[in-house]
Scaffold this active site. Structure first.
Site, PDB file in Angstrom:
ATOM      1  N   LYS A  18      67.045 -16.326  76.174  1.00  0.00           N
ATOM      2  CA  LYS A  18      68.364 -16.140  76.786  1.00  0.00           C
ATOM      3  C   LYS A  18      69.403 -17.119  76.242  1.00  0.00           C
ATOM      4  O   LYS A  18      70.606 -16.928  76.469  1.00  0.00           O
ATOM      5  CB  LYS A  18      68.254 -16.258  78.303  1.00  0.00           C
ATOM      6  CG  LYS A  18      67.379 -15.161  78.935  1.00  0.00           C
ATOM      7  CD  LYS A  18      67.336 -15.292  80.447  1.00  0.00           C
ATOM      8  CE  LYS A  18      66.570 -14.138  81.091  1.00  0.00           C
ATOM      9  NZ  LYS A  18      65.122 -14.364  81.116  1.00  0.00           N
TER      10      LYS A  18
ATOM     11  N   LYS B  96      67.682 -24.696  79.692  1.00  0.00           N
ATOM     12  CA  LYS B  96      67.013 -23.445  80.047  1.00  0.00           C
ATOM     13  C   LYS B  96      65.510 -23.621  80.166  1.00  0.00           C
ATOM     14  O   LYS B  96      64.893 -24.339  79.381  1.00  0.00           O
ATOM     15  CB  LYS B  96      67.306 -22.375  78.984  1.00  0.00           C
ATOM     16  CG  LYS B  96      66.902 -20.974  79.396  1.00  0.00           C
ATOM     17  CD  LYS B  96      67.807 -20.435  80.485  1.00  0.00           C
ATOM     18  CE  LYS B  96      67.261 -19.150  81.096  1.00  0.00           C
ATOM     19  NZ  LYS B  96      66.068 -19.365  81.952  1.00  0.00           N
TER      20      LYS B  96
ATOM     21  N   SER C 245      61.812 -17.037  78.305  1.00  0.00           N
ATOM     22  CA  SER C 245      63.231 -16.947  78.667  1.00  0.00           C
ATOM     23  C   SER C 245      64.136 -17.877  77.877  1.00  0.00           C
ATOM     24  O   SER C 245      65.354 -17.848  78.058  1.00  0.00           O
ATOM     25  CB  SER C 245      63.412 -17.203  80.171  1.00  0.00           C
ATOM     26  OG  SER C 245      63.077 -16.047  80.903  1.00  0.00           O
TER      27      SER C 245
ATOM     28  N   SER D 167      67.709 -17.092  85.718  1.00  0.00           N
ATOM     29  CA  SER D 167      66.906 -16.558  84.614  1.00  0.00           C
ATOM     30  C   SER D 167      66.650 -15.071  84.782  1.00  0.00           C
ATOM     31  O   SER D 167      65.574 -14.561  84.456  1.00  0.00           O
ATOM     32  CB  SER D 167      65.574 -17.308  84.486  1.00  0.00           C
ATOM     33  OG  SER D 167      65.016 -17.122  83.198  1.00  0.00           O
TER      34      SER D 167
END
Length: 389
Positions: free
Chosen positions: A66, A228, A63, A123
């Site tokens: 992202k 993140k 992720s 997320s």
């Protein structure tokens, strides 16, 4: 002719600095043992690498993908192609995305801002897909934009296959590239960074139990404000963590840790915290010049003024091993003589930074003001003076 001018006072700026560059007079502090496949610690304020391991090894992004999806959404907002209040549809494809989700469905029209929160805080793979389709028309076209942006940012070892980060052959990056992306994300879009510090969020009608940000450092360290998390079976547990702490005489100093392939959720947080704390204690940072403050004011010939202020557009900050700031010296390398005209922002030379006999780095120097060419008589007089000199 390039002229080297020694600067006696202990002032410097460092550009991109690898840990091994400190030399014999100030050995680079050794980082603690970090349980991860790869990591990098960056001093964002000084633009320096403080510690690194396997930073060019290809890794699955999970992720952390992202971050690039958000970069393109923020860029579309800046270009006014979309707005935060604009409602985007939720496609069947977005609704059926596996993995982490914000739990939106095709009956909803979701504002861009809420999709950003769902993607960043929760997320949500469904949120990432909805944003990708909203900005790129199709996910496939959005992925093309992701790869084009990666090249534009200099991410030479990164390849995107999707906007959310699920495992897919060839969907790879490196710690070095992710550090570059995260740094540019913060620099280019500071107005949107508050989303990454949000601890809880859930869209109306979706499960409140899904509200917590997966970055547990936000709850334990008040100086951490992003960025993140990521996890897949192939990637392991990953975390891009950044903190800003106040220091006397400097103001805020920001560090960025990229932790890839840790063994567990707690391990990625613990190892990131360990690395950040070490970076703040093992190194000292000093602001040498404010943004636009003259580094030197050399003589200029054949101009309407007799001097030229030269410096750097951004604040000049240096980071060195703790206790070694007093051994820093600098020197300016520039053409001599300087002959007008000059325009503001024009390259003049470089400021070279020394620690003992070791060169630590260089920073470009530019003209901080315009210097117009003198009239005929003024140019003639200076020509004679230069000839005599």
């Amino acid at each position: 002719m390039k002229r080297i001018l020694s600067v006696l006072r202990p002032l410097a700026i460092l550009a991109a600095l690898a840990p091994a560059a400190f030399g014999a007079h100030a050995q680079a502090p050794q980082p603690p043992e970090i349980a991860a496949r790869a990591y990098i610690l960056l001093d964002v304020t000084a633009n320096q690498v403080l510690a690194a391991k396997n930073i060019d090894a290809p890794v699955e992004q999970a992720s952390l993908t992202k971050l690039m999806t958000a970069y393109l959404v923020f860029d579309a907002l800046r270009a006014e192609k979309i707005s935060l209040q604009q409602n985007l549809p939720v496609s069947e494809r977005a609704w059926k995305m596996p993995g982490s989700r914000m739990f939106i469905d095709p009956t909803m029209q979701v504002p861009v801002e809420d999709l950003l929160k769902g993607m960043i805080v929760q997320s949500g793979n469904d949120a990432a897909m909805a944003l990708a389709e909203g900005v790129g028309a199709t996910a496939e076209n959005f992925v093309k934009l992701m790869n084009e942006q990666a090249k534009a940012l200099g991410m030479q070892s990164t390849s995107y296959k999707n906007p959310e980060g699920l495992t897919e052959p060839g969907h790879l990056s490196t710690a070095r590239d992710l550090g570059l992306l995260a740094t540019r994300l913060m620099k280019d879009f500071p107005q949107h960074m508050h989303y990454y510090a949000t601890k809880q969020y859930s869209y109306p009608g979706t499960p409140a139990s899904n509200a917590n940000n997966r970055n547990t450092l936000l709850y334990r360290d008040p100086t951490v404000d992003g960025l993140k998390t990521g996890h897949t079976a192939a990637a392991g547990y990953c975390l891009v963590a950044t903190a800003k702490r106040e220091f006397p005489g400097l103001g805020q100093r920001r560090l960025l840790s990229i932790m890839l392939g840790a063994a567990s959720e707690s391990a990625r947080a613990n190892e990131s915290q360990k690395l950040l704390n070490w970076g703040y204690t093992a190194f000292e940072a000093v602001k040498l010049f404010d943004a636009g403050q003259p580094v030197a004011t050399p003589a200029v010939w054949k101009g309407r003024t007799s001097q030229l202020k030269i410096g750097h557009e951004e604040a000049i900050v240096m980071t060195v091993p703790a206790g070694s700031t007093g051994r820093i010296t600098t020197r300016i390398a520039r053409p001599d003589p300087l002959v007008a005209p000059y325009t503001k922002g024009q390259s003049i030379g470089t400021l070279q930074v020394m620690l003992g006999d070791q060169t630590l780095g260089e920073v470009p120097l530019v003209a901080l003001e315009d210097v117009q060419e003198a009239g005929i008589l003024g140019r003639a007089w200076d020509a004679i003076r230069l000839w005599i000199k």
